[in-house]
Design a protein around this motif. Structure first.
Motif, PDB file in Angstrom:
ATOM      1  N   LYS A 189      50.848  42.104  42.280  1.00 20.78           N
ATOM      2  CA  LYS A 189      49.404  41.757  42.895  1.00 20.78           C
ATOM      3  C   LYS A 189      48.688  42.988  43.373  1.00 20.78           C
ATOM      4  CE  LYS A 189      50.380  38.853  45.935  1.00 20.78           C
ATOM      5  NZ  LYS A 189      50.343  37.535  46.842  1.00 20.78           N
ATOM      6  N   LYS A 190      49.492  43.921  44.041  1.00 23.38           N
ATOM      7  CA  LYS A 190      48.717  45.318  44.263  1.00 23.38           C
ATOM      8  C   LYS A 190      48.490  46.097  43.251  1.00 23.38           C
ATOM      9  CE  LYS A 190      49.873  46.562  48.126  1.00 23.38           C
ATOM     10  NZ  LYS A 190      49.608  46.956  49.551  1.00 23.38           N
ATOM     11  N   ALA A 191      49.411  46.116  42.213  1.00 19.66           N
ATOM     12  CA  ALA A 191      49.426  47.058  41.105  1.00 19.66           C
ATOM     13  C   ALA A 191      48.252  46.460  40.123  1.00 19.66           C
ATOM     14  CB  ALA A 191      50.683  46.953  40.127  1.00 19.66           C
ATOM     15  N   ALA A 192      48.089  45.076  40.265  1.00 19.25           N
ATOM     16  CA  ALA A 192      46.838  44.694  38.994  1.00 19.25           C
ATOM     17  C   ALA A 192      46.390  43.499  39.960  1.00 19.25           C
ATOM     18  CB  ALA A 192      47.859  44.071  37.931  1.00 19.25           C
ATOM     19  N   PRO A 193      45.257  43.974  40.718  1.00 25.14           N
ATOM     20  CA  PRO A 193      44.526  42.724  41.361  1.00 25.14           C
ATOM     21  C   PRO A 193      43.820  41.848  40.382  1.00 25.14           C
ATOM     22  CG  PRO A 193      43.880  44.989  42.163  1.00 25.14           C
ATOM     23  CD  PRO A 193      44.826  45.122  40.885  1.00 25.14           C
ATOM     24  N   GLY A 194      43.438  40.789  41.101  1.00 19.29           N
ATOM     25  CA  GLY A 194      42.638  39.890  39.909  1.00 19.29           C
ATOM     26  C   GLY A 194      41.256  39.921  40.058  1.00 19.29           C
ATOM     27  N   LEU A 195      40.489  38.989  39.823  1.00 22.04           N
ATOM     28  CA  LEU A 195      39.055  38.928  39.604  1.00 22.04           C
ATOM     29  C   LEU A 195      38.563  39.535  40.932  1.00 22.04           C
ATOM     30  CD1 LEU A 195      36.739  38.441  37.637  1.00 22.04           C
ATOM     31  CD2 LEU A 195      36.736  36.140  38.444  1.00 22.04           C
ATOM     32  N   LEU A 196      37.514  40.394  41.004  1.00 22.92           N
ATOM     33  CA  LEU A 196      36.811  41.004  42.234  1.00 22.92           C
ATOM     34  C   LEU A 196      37.750  41.555  43.150  1.00 22.92           C
ATOM     35  CD1 LEU A 196      34.169  37.925  42.697  1.00 22.92           C
ATOM     36  CD2 LEU A 196      33.737  39.986  41.153  1.00 22.92           C
ATOM     37  N   GLY A 197      38.741  42.134  42.674  1.00 24.45           N
ATOM     38  CA  GLY A 197      39.786  42.797  43.433  1.00 24.45           C
ATOM     39  C   GLY A 197      40.659  42.108  44.304  1.00 24.45           C
ATOM     40  N   THR A 198      40.694  40.704  44.180  1.00 24.90           N
ATOM     41  CA  THR A 198      41.353  39.846  44.814  1.00 24.90           C
ATOM     42  C   THR A 198      42.867  39.905  44.511  1.00 24.90           C
ATOM     43  OG1 THR A 198      41.938  37.723  45.585  1.00 24.90           O
ATOM     44  CG2 THR A 198      41.255  37.961  43.692  1.00 24.90           C
ATOM     45  N   GLU A 199      43.874  39.945  45.487  1.00 20.99           N
ATOM     46  CA  GLU A 199      45.289  40.112  45.209  1.00 20.99           C
ATOM     47  C   GLU A 199      45.894  38.614  44.969  1.00 20.99           C
ATOM     48  OE1 GLU A 199      47.634  42.883  47.553  1.00 20.99           O
ATOM     49  OE2 GLU A 199      46.213  44.486  46.960  1.00 20.99           O
ATOM     50  N   ALA A 200      45.278  37.902  45.723  1.00 24.38           N
ATOM     51  CA  ALA A 200      45.958  36.321  45.706  1.00 24.38           C
ATOM     52  C   ALA A 200      46.132  35.766  44.303  1.00 24.38           C
ATOM     53  CB  ALA A 200      45.155  35.271  46.690  1.00 24.38           C
ATOM     54  N   ILE A 201      47.225  35.095  44.125  1.00 21.19           N
ATOM     55  CA  ILE A 201      47.428  34.396  42.958  1.00 21.19           C
ATOM     56  C   ILE A 201      46.936  32.947  43.155  1.00 21.19           C
ATOM     57  CG2 ILE A 201      49.277  33.137  41.539  1.00 21.19           C
ATOM     58  CD1 ILE A 201      50.798  35.789  41.842  1.00 21.19           C
ATOM     59  N   LYS A 202      45.930  32.402  42.559  1.00 19.13           N
ATOM     60  CA  LYS A 202      45.185  31.479  42.908  1.00 19.13           C
ATOM     61  C   LYS A 202      45.702  29.946  42.019  1.00 19.13           C
ATOM     62  CE  LYS A 202      40.666  33.651  43.708  1.00 19.13           C
ATOM     63  NZ  LYS A 202      41.161  34.208  44.951  1.00 19.13           N
ATOM     64  N   TRP A 203      46.409  30.171  41.102  1.00 19.18           N
ATOM     65  CA  TRP A 203      46.958  28.996  40.304  1.00 19.18           C
ATOM     66  C   TRP A 203      48.318  29.428  39.623  1.00 19.18           C
ATOM     67  CZ3 TRP A 203      45.937  24.216  40.941  1.00 19.18           C
ATOM     68  CH2 TRP A 203      46.241  23.183  39.698  1.00 19.18           C
TER      69      TRP A 203
END
Length: 103
Positions: A20-34
């Motif tokens: 998660k730190k190496a590849a953040p999600g949309l808008l820089g969020t690290e949480a896995i949403k689904w």
């Protein structure tokens, strides 16, 4: 990994913390949403690409092929110690199925 692990929160498994730190999600969020968030990691454990849950495995095909073609020699090199630790492999190459991965 064959055991259930946490991917968010204070008990996040070290592997997912790294991904998660190496590849953040949309808008820089690290949480896995689904469920079904996917990560593509190069053979050395270096570059990580993150894909959304609605990205199909087939849609990753070109990226996988590109990675394999560009890193043929890297695919046969031994990963760095940190990458081995994140994958749950001891320094001597043995597996650690009986305890959590240490980073």
């Amino acid at each position: 990994m064959f055991a259930k692990v946490e991917v968010n929160g204070e008990n996040t498994h070290p592997l997912y913390r790294h991904l998660k730190k190496a590849a953040p999600g949309l808008l820089g969020t690290e949480a896995i949403k689904w469920n079904f968030t996917k990560f593509l990691v190069d053979p050395t454990g270096g570059k990580v690409t993150r894909y959304a849950p609605n990205d199909t495995p087939e849609s990753l095909g070109k990226d996988v092929e590109k990675l394999l073609k560009g890193s043929r020699s890297a695919a046969f090199r031994r990963p760095a110690p940190r990458a081995r630790a994140l994958a749950g492999v001891r320094q001597d190459g043995g597996q650690r199925p009986d305890r959590p991965v240490e980073v």
